[in-house]
Scaffold this motif. Structure first.
Motif, PDB file in Angstrom:
ATOM      1  N   LYS A  41       0.911  -1.123   0.050  1.00 21.24           N
ATOM      2  CA  LYS A  41       0.131  -0.056  -0.152  1.00 21.24           C
ATOM      3  C   LYS A  41       0.828   1.217   0.030  1.00 21.24           C
ATOM      4  CE  LYS A  41      -3.560   2.238   2.617  1.00 21.24           C
ATOM      5  NZ  LYS A  41      -3.101   3.382   2.685  1.00 21.24           N
ATOM      6  N   GLU A  42       2.048   1.369   0.979  1.00 19.02           N
ATOM      7  CA  GLU A  42       2.805   2.240   0.850  1.00 19.02           C
ATOM      8  C   GLU A  42       3.519   2.348  -0.471  1.00 19.02           C
ATOM      9  OE1 GLU A  42       4.615   5.538   2.979  1.00 19.02           O
ATOM     10  OE2 GLU A  42       3.107   4.199   3.532  1.00 19.02           O
ATOM     11  N   MET A  43       3.744   1.459  -1.212  1.00 19.75           N
ATOM     12  CA  MET A  43       4.311   1.609  -2.585  1.00 19.75           C
ATOM     13  C   MET A  43       3.440   2.382  -3.634  1.00 19.75           C
ATOM     14  SD  MET A  43       6.891  -1.775  -3.167  1.00 19.75           S
ATOM     15  CE  MET A  43       5.738  -1.929  -4.565  1.00 19.75           C
ATOM     16  N   ARG A  44       2.086   1.870  -3.482  1.00 21.21           N
ATOM     17  CA  ARG A  44       1.167   2.544  -4.056  1.00 21.21           C
ATOM     18  C   ARG A  44       0.776   3.909  -4.078  1.00 21.21           C
ATOM     19  NH1 ARG A  44      -2.940  -2.575  -4.156  1.00 21.21           N
ATOM     20  NH2 ARG A  44      -1.903  -4.071  -5.357  1.00 21.21           N
ATOM     21  N   ASP A  45       0.950   4.394  -2.688  1.00 28.94           N
ATOM     22  CA  ASP A  45       0.658   5.880  -2.648  1.00 28.94           C
ATOM     23  C   ASP A  45       1.744   6.756  -2.390  1.00 28.94           C
ATOM     24  OD1 ASP A  45      -1.712   4.700  -1.832  1.00 28.94           O
ATOM     25  OD2 ASP A  45      -1.360   4.609   0.374  1.00 28.94           O
ATOM     26  N   SER A  46       3.120   6.228  -2.574  1.00 30.93           N
ATOM     27  CA  SER A  46       4.157   7.138  -2.412  1.00 30.93           C
ATOM     28  C   SER A  46       4.716   7.169  -4.154  1.00 30.93           C
ATOM     29  CB  SER A  46       5.195   6.414  -1.738  1.00 30.93           C
ATOM     30  OG  SER A  46       4.970   6.276  -0.429  1.00 30.93           O
ATOM     31  N   ASN A  47       5.239   8.364  -4.232  1.00 24.20           N
ATOM     32  CA  ASN A  47       5.917   8.589  -5.654  1.00 24.20           C
ATOM     33  C   ASN A  47       7.287   7.895  -5.715  1.00 24.20           C
ATOM     34  OD1 ASN A  47       3.694  10.374  -6.330  1.00 24.20           O
ATOM     35  ND2 ASN A  47       4.511  11.949  -5.575  1.00 24.20           N
ATOM     36  N   GLN A  48       7.868   7.793  -4.786  1.00 25.11           N
ATOM     37  CA  GLN A  48       9.267   7.230  -4.827  1.00 25.11           C
ATOM     38  C   GLN A  48       9.510   6.194  -3.681  1.00 25.11           C
ATOM     39  OE1 GLN A  48      12.231  10.554  -4.612  1.00 25.11           O
ATOM     40  NE2 GLN A  48      12.341  10.458  -6.952  1.00 25.11           N
ATOM     41  N   VAL A  49       9.990   5.085  -3.933  1.00 29.07           N
ATOM     42  CA  VAL A  49      10.209   4.010  -3.015  1.00 29.07           C
ATOM     43  C   VAL A  49      11.736   3.609  -3.152  1.00 29.07           C
ATOM     44  CG1 VAL A  49       9.649   1.771  -2.336  1.00 29.07           C
ATOM     45  CG2 VAL A  49       7.851   3.124  -3.121  1.00 29.07           C
ATOM     46  N   TYR A  50      12.359   3.455  -2.006  1.00 28.40           N
ATOM     47  CA  TYR A  50      13.673   3.114  -1.894  1.00 28.40           C
ATOM     48  C   TYR A  50      13.580   1.587  -1.235  1.00 28.40           C
ATOM     49  CZ  TYR A  50      14.921   7.737  -3.339  1.00 28.40           C
ATOM     50  OH  TYR A  50      14.891   8.898  -3.943  1.00 28.40           O
ATOM     51  N   VAL A  51      14.550   0.781  -1.747  1.00 26.96           N
ATOM     52  CA  VAL A  51      14.429  -0.730  -1.132  1.00 26.96           C
ATOM     53  C   VAL A  51      15.750  -1.090  -1.129  1.00 26.96           C
ATOM     54  CG1 VAL A  51      13.733  -3.277  -1.448  1.00 26.96           C
ATOM     55  CG2 VAL A  51      12.204  -1.257  -2.356  1.00 26.96           C
ATOM     56  N   LEU A  52      16.219  -1.742   0.102  1.00 30.06           N
ATOM     57  CA  LEU A  52      17.388  -2.192   0.399  1.00 30.06           C
ATOM     58  C   LEU A  52      17.173  -3.831   0.213  1.00 30.06           C
ATOM     59  CD1 LEU A  52      20.381  -1.960   1.165  1.00 30.06           C
ATOM     60  CD2 LEU A  52      19.480  -2.027   3.740  1.00 30.06           C
ATOM     61  N   VAL A  53      18.079  -4.246  -0.700  1.00 27.80           N
ATOM     62  CA  VAL A  53      18.085  -5.877  -1.015  1.00 27.80           C
ATOM     63  C   VAL A  53      19.168  -6.310  -0.641  1.00 27.80           C
ATOM     64  CG1 VAL A  53      17.996  -7.432  -3.084  1.00 27.80           C
ATOM     65  CG2 VAL A  53      16.621  -5.216  -3.065  1.00 27.80           C
ATOM     66  N   ARG A  54      19.095  -7.320   0.243  1.00 25.04           N
ATOM     67  CA  ARG A  54      20.277  -7.975   0.859  1.00 25.04           C
ATOM     68  C   ARG A  54      20.688  -9.383   0.051  1.00 25.04           C
ATOM     69  NH1 ARG A  54      20.413 -11.095   6.887  1.00 25.04           N
ATOM     70  NH2 ARG A  54      22.662 -12.015   6.552  1.00 25.04           N
ATOM     71  N   LYS A  55      21.821  -9.378  -0.438  1.00 26.70           N
ATOM     72  CA  LYS A  55      22.145 -10.347  -1.340  1.00 26.70           C
ATOM     73  C   LYS A  55      22.925 -11.426  -0.657  1.00 26.70           C
ATOM     74  CE  LYS A  55      24.428 -11.234  -5.711  1.00 26.70           C
ATOM     75  NZ  LYS A  55      25.047 -10.685  -6.978  1.00 26.70           N
ATOM     76  N   GLU A  56      22.771 -12.571  -0.751  1.00 29.82           N
ATOM     77  CA  GLU A  56      23.563 -13.738   0.027  1.00 29.82           C
ATOM     78  C   GLU A  56      24.924 -13.856  -0.795  1.00 29.82           C
ATOM     79  OE1 GLU A  56      23.152 -14.957   2.892  1.00 29.82           O
ATOM     80  OE2 GLU A  56      21.311 -14.116   3.377  1.00 29.82           O
ATOM     81  N   CYS A  57      25.884 -14.160  -0.095  1.00 34.08           N
ATOM     82  CA  CYS A  57      27.160 -14.230  -0.838  1.00 34.08           C
ATOM     83  C   CYS A  57      27.720 -15.673  -0.686  1.00 34.08           C
ATOM     84  CB  CYS A  57      28.163 -13.275  -0.516  1.00 34.08           C
ATOM     85  SG  CYS A  57      28.123 -11.356  -0.855  1.00 34.08           S
ATOM     86  N   THR A  58      27.812 -16.352  -1.744  1.00 32.07           N
ATOM     87  CA  THR A  58      28.403 -17.790  -1.611  1.00 32.07           C
ATOM     88  C   THR A  58      29.727 -17.767  -1.835  1.00 32.07           C
ATOM     89  OG1 THR A  58      27.770 -18.286  -4.030  1.00 32.07           O
ATOM     90  CG2 THR A  58      26.358 -18.857  -2.407  1.00 32.07           C
TER      91      THR A  58
END
Length: 273
Positions: free
Chosen positions: A122-139
């Protein structure tokens, strides 16, 4: 009601429900047969602590569900408009509010909210900009091994196999055993309550270890239960509850080797080889 998973992980004792019944809405798929109950101790913040009898069922929605019996016993008032539950605790009114996703959002700089998936969408739909922190698993890869250590890793490659060998390692000069305190009562505990899926997984793992010769049929007068815990990759890890055995095990004291000395000896042997 309380989830089977919570009962198993908290090692809560269960007993047969005097009035078993069936449900068809708590879990996806087939109907749920309720035949066990458990006395659960819980708290809401630090002001309210209570214990109540809960039916043990496989719930997908939550771990603990307080229904009409608890509301009746505590004389709980439900405000449908505000979605709150109020009752008296030591002559003090306690009101249970909805989660953060249903509350008004604080002003900028007032704090941060951890949103559930529904509120996040819902927050993504209501906001003009969304910043997402993606955690990538390192092998780990071969390139991650330092150049100076590659020779040692290749030399000991047979010690880091992906699959366990089909037999036990050969007997060594020193054989270890568990010595129990003389005169102790040997434990004989029943196994934990499990779902049919968990029983099947436990049987598969035990038969696999038997076929490889890693374990054998026990002739010990002690009986301690085994249970399963989920791993991050979706598989199950079998654990053995040895707490009762540990309480009557003789503790042998010996000095622990210094880690820096061991590393120095390992480095010296590698340079000499």
């Amino acid at each position: 009601m309380v989830a089977e998973e919570a009962v198993r992980k908290l090692a809560l004792e269960t007993e047969k429900d005097p009035t078993p019944y069936r449900l068809e809405w708590l879990k996806k798929g087939n109907e749920v047969i309720v035949s066990q109950r458990c006395l659960v101790t819980f708290s809401i913040v630090s002001r309210y602590k209570d214990k109540t009898w809960c039916d043990v069922v496989a719930i997908d929605a939550c771990h603990l569900l307080l229904g009409r019996p608890w509301q009746y016993d505590r004389n709980v008032h439900h405000d449908g408009r505000n979605n709150t539950y109020s009752f008296l605790v030591d002559n003090v009114k306690l009101t249970i509010l909805p989660n953060l996703g249903d509350k008004p959002k604080p002003s900028k700089g007032a704090g941060q909210n951890l949103l559930a998936k529904r509120e996040f969408i819902k927050e993504m739909r209501d906001s003009n900009q969304v910043y997402v922190l993606v955690r990538k698993e390192c092998t780990p890869t071969e390139e991650a091994v330092p150049e100076a250590m590659k020779g040692l890793v290749e030399e000991l490659s047979d010690m880091f196999t992906k699959e366990l060998p089909e037999e036990l390692s050969p007997l060594r000069d020193i054989q270890h055993q568990i010595d129990l305190v003389l005169g102790s009562n040997l434990p004989n505990r029943p196994h934990y309550c499990m779902s049919p899926k968990e029983h099947e997984e436990l049987r598969r793992q035990v038969e696999g270890l038997l076929s490889k010769g890693h374990i054998r049929e026990s002739l010990s007068p002690c009986a301690i239960p085994a249970f399963l815990t989920p791993k991050k990759d979706g598989l199950w890890r079998m654990c053995v509850d040895s707490g009762t055995i540990n309480k009557i095990t003789v503790r042998y004291r010996f000095p622990i080797h210094r880690l820096d000395d061991l590393l120095d000896q390992l480095g010296q042997q590698y340079l000499q080889s």
